[in-house]
Design an enzyme around this catalytic site. Structure first.
Site, mmCIF file in Angstrom:
data_model
loop_
_atom_site.group_PDB
_atom_site.id
_atom_site.type_symbol
_atom_site.label_atom_id
_atom_site.label_comp_id
_atom_site.label_asym_id
_atom_site.label_seq_id
_atom_site.Cartn_x
_atom_site.Cartn_y
_atom_site.Cartn_z
ATOM 1 N N GLY A 1 0.813 -1.215 0.000
ATOM 2 C CA GLY A 1 0.000 0.000 0.000
ATOM 3 C C GLY A 1 0.842 1.259 0.000
ATOM 4 N N CYS A 2 1.894 1.267 0.793
ATOM 5 C CA CYS A 2 2.759 2.443 0.888
ATOM 6 C C CYS A 2 3.537 2.656 -0.406
ATOM 7 C CB CYS A 2 3.690 2.314 2.087
ATOM 8 S SG CYS A 2 2.772 2.270 3.656
#
Length: 154
Positions: A44-45
């Site tokens: 996600g990051c």
């Protein structure tokens, strides 16, 4: 404690991935997108950071600087920058002082359980150092596109 539009953005000086230090103060006179993310090199990051990277030219043209903050060490951030060709400063806040000052650390729900950790959050800081927008618990996917729409950036 959560920040609201009109609040003064808490100032900070943090180490960056490139072994420099970055102060919010140095960006006075420009609008800043300051975002907090849980951990470098996680799916996600990575998605969020690459979306900011891919939008950086248009954001910069519209007068914005982008700064990412996590609790990762500068060495880990340097690997993240290199691996994904990130072109904006990533800052290290291992003691979470800046996270806490912005309300980007606290209780959250993960997989149906209440945990304590980094809250994926984004702040728009105006040229005078005031909070323009405070967005808490944002989703990594689609966040940059939504932000661009809200800020009127093509």
């Amino acid at each position: 404690m959560r920040l609201e539009p009109g609040d003064a953005a808490p100032d900070f000086t943090l180490p960056a991935a490139d072994d420099t230090t970055v102060s919010l103060d140095a960006y006075r006179g420009r609008r800043v997108i300051l975002y907090f993310y849980p951990a470098a090199m996680t799916p996600g990051c990575t998605k969020q950071a690459c979306d900011f990277r891919d939008s950086l030219a248009s954001l910069t043209s519209a007068g914005f600087a982008v700064l990412g903050v996590s609790k990762d060490t500068p060495a880990k951030l340097a690997k993240f920058v290199e691996r994904d060709a990130l072109t904006f400063p990533l800052l290290s806040d291992p003691g979470l002082e800046v996270h806490k000052a912005y309300g980007a650390y606290g209780e959250k729900m993960m997989y149906g359980k209440t945990t304590v950790g980094v809250l994926r959050s984004t702040f728009i800081i105006d040229a005078d150092g005031k909070i323009e927008k405070a967005l808490y618990n944002v989703k990594a996917t689609g966040h940059v596109a939504r932000l661009r729409r809200e800020l009127g950036v093509d």
